[in-house]
Motif scaffolding. Structure first.
Motif, short mmCIF file in Angstrom:
data_model
loop_
_atom_site.label_atom_id
_atom_site.label_comp_id
_atom_site.label_asym_id
_atom_site.label_seq_id
_atom_site.Cartn_x
_atom_site.Cartn_y
_atom_site.Cartn_z
N LEU A 101 33.06 38.21 43.47
CA LEU A 101 34.03 38.08 42.38
C LEU A 101 35.12 37.03 42.65
O LEU A 101 36.02 36.86 41.83
CB LEU A 101 34.68 39.43 42.09
CG LEU A 101 33.71 40.50 41.55
CD1 LEU A 101 34.39 41.86 41.51
CD2 LEU A 101 33.19 40.11 40.18
N VAL A 149 32.56 35.52 28.69
CA VAL A 149 33.37 36.67 29.06
C VAL A 149 32.53 37.92 28.82
O VAL A 149 31.86 38.05 27.79
CB VAL A 149 34.67 36.74 28.23
CG1 VAL A 149 35.40 38.06 28.48
CG2 VAL A 149 35.58 35.56 28.59
N ALA A 175 29.14 39.61 37.25
CA ALA A 175 30.17 38.57 37.10
C ALA A 175 30.06 37.45 38.12
O ALA A 175 30.79 36.47 38.02
CB ALA A 175 31.55 39.20 37.16
N VAL A 212 30.09 33.06 34.11
CA VAL A 212 31.07 34.10 33.77
C VAL A 212 32.47 33.67 34.16
O VAL A 212 32.76 33.39 35.32
CB VAL A 212 30.72 35.44 34.45
CG1 VAL A 212 31.81 36.48 34.18
CG2 VAL A 212 29.38 35.95 33.92
N ARG A 213 33.33 33.60 33.17
CA ARG A 213 34.73 33.22 33.37
C ARG A 213 35.57 34.43 33.74
O ARG A 213 36.53 34.33 34.51
CB ARG A 213 35.27 32.57 32.11
CG ARG A 213 36.71 32.15 32.20
CD ARG A 213 37.08 31.23 31.06
NE ARG A 213 36.50 29.90 31.26
CZ ARG A 213 36.60 28.92 30.36
NH1 ARG A 213 37.23 29.12 29.23
NH2 ARG A 213 36.07 27.74 30.61
N GLY A 214 35.24 35.58 33.18
CA GLY A 214 36.01 36.77 33.48
C GLY A 214 35.40 38.00 32.86
O GLY A 214 34.41 37.93 32.11
N ARG A 250 37.03 34.81 39.87
CA ARG A 250 36.91 35.40 38.54
C ARG A 250 38.22 36.08 38.14
O ARG A 250 38.95 36.57 38.97
CB ARG A 250 35.78 36.44 38.49
CG ARG A 250 34.41 35.92 38.88
CD ARG A 250 33.91 34.88 37.90
NE ARG A 250 32.56 34.47 38.20
CZ ARG A 250 32.22 33.49 39.04
NH1 ARG A 250 33.17 32.83 39.69
NH2 ARG A 250 30.97 33.17 39.25
N ARG A 251 38.48 36.11 36.82
CA ARG A 251 39.60 36.88 36.30
C ARG A 251 39.07 38.21 35.78
O ARG A 251 38.11 38.25 35.00
CB ARG A 251 40.30 36.12 35.18
CG ARG A 251 41.11 34.95 35.68
CD ARG A 251 42.12 34.47 34.66
NE ARG A 251 43.05 33.53 35.25
CZ ARG A 251 44.17 33.13 34.69
NH1 ARG A 251 44.52 33.59 33.50
NH2 ARG A 251 44.96 32.26 35.30
N LEU A 252 39.70 39.28 36.20
CA LEU A 252 39.24 40.63 35.87
C LEU A 252 40.40 41.45 35.33
O LEU A 252 41.49 41.46 35.91
CB LEU A 252 38.69 41.33 37.12
CG LEU A 252 37.74 40.55 38.04
CD1 LEU A 252 37.46 41.35 39.29
CD2 LEU A 252 36.45 40.22 37.29
N ALA A 307 39.48 37.40 43.81
CA ALA A 307 39.53 37.50 42.35
C ALA A 307 40.97 37.56 41.86
O ALA A 307 41.87 38.02 42.58
CB ALA A 307 38.79 38.75 41.88
#
Length: 202
Positions: free
Chosen positions: A133, A94, A109, A114-116, A136-138, A166
């Motif tokens: 992205l 992260v 990311a 990269v998870r988030g 991905r969690r943002l 995302a």
């Protein structure tokens, strides 16, 4: 990369990225206030992931600024991810960044590890790329009274990132401005909670 907390065998990692300037080819100064501002976040994250075998480290920049198309801070974030992978293997990561560091985190990311991203008062210029992205969690946190970076641009980034696939959320913060000093403990706690939640997400 400056490691702040490392279990014997990390199962995950958090990399913190501090702020900087739009332009500044010189190295960061020895007394680097943006880096110092991230220290409480290091402590909050370390407490939030205690007992979970998570390495916590800060990215170190070669240059003080973003420096236009050179995107130096993003390149340093990418290099830190490579060094992290060499050190501990392909663990989930992260990225937690403030201001220019938020922009660098969002830029980097796309790395498969990269998870988030948790981005604090991030610098998200109009037209900033989002196509990398997907998946991905943002979380973008911003006080709408911030006079240094634009919350409106953060919310626009969230909308465009969602369109790119995302899982992105904009989180208005009630106070703090750009330096996140008023209501600082809430910023620290919220960022650490979101970081820990991203690490828990499968």
């Amino acid at each position: 990369m400056l490691v702040r907390s490392a279990p014997a065998v990390p199962a995950a990692a958090v990399l913190l990225l501090h702020g900087g300037r739009a332009d500044g080819p010189e190295p960061p100064p020895a007394l680097n206030l943006p880096a110092l501002r991230m220290r409480p976040f290091v402590g909050a994250v370390t407490r939030a992931v205690r007992g979970r075998d998570v390495l916590v480290a800060e990215v170190r920049y070669r240059h003080r600024g973003w420096n236009g198309p050179r995107a130096d801070a993003a390149r340093d974030a990418e290099a830190a991810l490579v060094r992290l992978r060499e050190r501990v293997g392909p663990v989930p990561v992260v990225l937690l960044g403030h201001s220019m560091g938020g922009r660098a985190a969002l830029s980097a990311a796309g790395d498969p590890a990269v998870r988030g991203v948790v981005a604090l008062a991030p610098w998200c210029p109009t037209g900033e790329p989002v196509d990398h992205l997907g998946g991905r969690r943002l979380y973008l946190l911003h006080d709408e009274t911030d006079r240094v970076t634009s919350a409106r641009e953060s919310w626009d980034f969230v909308r465009r990132a969602r369109a790119a696939g995302a899982d992105a959320a904009g989180i208005p913060m009630p106070t703090g401005g750009h330096a996140m000093l008023r209501g600082a403990s809430f910023w620290h706690r919220r960022a650490a909670e979101l970081t820990a939640a991203l690490l828990s997400h499968g």
